[in-house]
Design a protein around this motif. Structure first.
Motif, short mmCIF file in Angstrom:
data_model
loop_
_atom_site.label_atom_id
_atom_site.label_comp_id
_atom_site.label_asym_id
_atom_site.label_seq_id
_atom_site.Cartn_x
_atom_site.Cartn_y
_atom_site.Cartn_z
N ASP A 139 2.29 1.79 -3.43
CA ASP A 139 1.29 2.31 -4.36
C ASP A 139 1.09 3.81 -4.18
OD1 ASP A 139 0.95 -0.20 -5.40
OD2 ASP A 139 -0.83 -0.67 -4.18
N GLU A 140 1.22 4.26 -2.94
CA GLU A 140 1.01 5.68 -2.64
C GLU A 140 2.32 6.47 -2.71
OE1 GLU A 140 -1.83 7.16 -2.22
OE2 GLU A 140 -3.01 5.29 -2.34
N ASP A 141 3.38 5.83 -3.16
CA ASP A 141 4.70 6.46 -3.26
C ASP A 141 5.18 6.96 -1.89
OD1 ASP A 141 7.00 7.21 -4.58
OD2 ASP A 141 6.23 9.19 -5.14
N LEU A 142 4.96 6.14 -0.87
CA LEU A 142 5.38 6.48 0.51
C LEU A 142 6.27 5.38 1.08
CD1 LEU A 142 1.94 7.72 1.88
CD2 LEU A 142 3.88 9.15 1.21
N LEU A 179 0.83 -1.21 0.00
CA LEU A 179 0.00 0.00 0.00
C LEU A 179 0.87 1.26 0.00
CD1 LEU A 179 -2.77 1.36 0.17
CD2 LEU A 179 -2.64 1.10 2.67
N LEU A 180 1.92 1.24 0.81
CA LEU A 180 2.82 2.39 0.86
C LEU A 180 3.49 2.62 -0.50
CD1 LEU A 180 4.61 1.98 4.33
CD2 LEU A 180 2.79 3.57 3.72
#
Length: 297
Positions: free
Chosen positions: A275-278, A272-273
């Motif tokens: 995908d969110e560029d985090l 998830l991180l």
């Protein structure tokens, strides 16, 4: 303010000169002026403006109070003076500018001048423009004086505590003063020796009050065994409180690091991180997490 146009140097009666912007003089410096004038004479005339009244003329002093008072001390009846054309406001501003340029101005003297200008209808912006000071400086000094913060004013004048920090301390409740110092340290406004001296000033302010005392120095507290014991206990209590807060902060940070470590081990959360560029961490936090993993391994 326009430059004051010189007219001529005259010998004028000292008794006819009015000091429109009087200042308290340092006795040591004043004696030096008197001795110097008595030996070599007056190198630079005082500056006055003529005031025509019945029985006059009379004169308002623009610059040179120390020289004028030295002449009075030496028993002279007349003093060489450069007579210029200027209105009352220009005289007051010129006097203020001369004192600011002659020496590092004192906050109390400065505010006295500023208050006089404000009473004549000048705004903070106008005072700042006429004196060459910033509005923030004028406003900050005024707030400290209004609160009777003589200790903080002295520290500002000596360059120990920045004006903005002094104002924040003055307006903070007693239990938040140390927090104000900590914030100043974090912002880089107080560091090294200045931070230590600032803490001492704040402690004296807490113990002895904001006022410097009748003679300009700190008020004295009677020293006894009991007062020393109380001071020691107070210091120990403050340090224990500091240690307790530091330990609590460390424990919270360890919990955060451990929580992040576990989340990083969760593949779904990591995806998830990404995908969110985090997917990246601050370097210091990443190093800390690696250190925690090494300890647990």
């Amino acid at each position: 303010m326009a430059a004051l146009p010189a007219q001529r140097v005259e010998m004028i009666p000292i008794e006819r000169v009015t000091v429109v912007n009087p200042r308290v003089r340092n006795k040591g410096s004043f004696r030096e002026i008197v001795e110097n004038i008595s030996k070599v004479g007056l190198k630079r005339p005082i500056t006055v403006t003529r005031r025509t009244e019945a029985g006059g003329p009379f004169y308002d002093l623009v610059c040179g109070q120390g020289r004028l008072e030295a002449y009075i001390e030496l028993g002279q009846l007349e003093v060489p003076a450069l007579v210029v054309s200027a209105d009352t406001e220009d005289c007051l501003v010129a006097s203020l500018v001369e004192n600011c340029a002659r020496r590092k101005h004192g906050a109390f003297d400065l505010l006295k001048d500023i208050r006089g200008m404000e009473q004549r209808g000048d705004t903070i912006a106008e005072v700042a423009r006429k004196t060459g000071l910033t509005q923030e400086y004028v406003r900050g000094i005024s707030r400290l004086i209004e609160r009777g913060e003589q200790r903080l004013l002295r520290s500002v004048e000596s360059g120990i505590i920045p004006l903005s920090v002094a104002v924040e301390i003055a307006e903070a409740p007693d239990h938040e003063v140390q927090a104000a110092l900590s914030t100043a340290y974090e912002k880089g406004l107080l560091k090294g020796r200045k931070l230590l001296v600032a803490r001492q000033i704040i402690e004296r302010r807490r113990r002895h009050g904001k006022d410097l005392g009748v003679h300009g120095g700190p008020t004295k507290e009677k020293v006894s065994v009991d007062s020393l014991v109380r001071a020691y206990k107070d210091d120990v209590a403050r340090k224990r409180s500091l240690v307790a807060r530091a330990n609590a902060t460390r424990d919270r940070l360890l919990c955060v690091v451990e929580a992040l470590r576990r989340l990083r081990a969760d593949e779904q959360f990591t995806a998830l991180l990404e995908d969110e560029d985090l997917a990246t961490l601050p370097d210091n936090l990443a190093v800390q997490m690696r250190a925690e993993r090494a300890v647990l391994a």
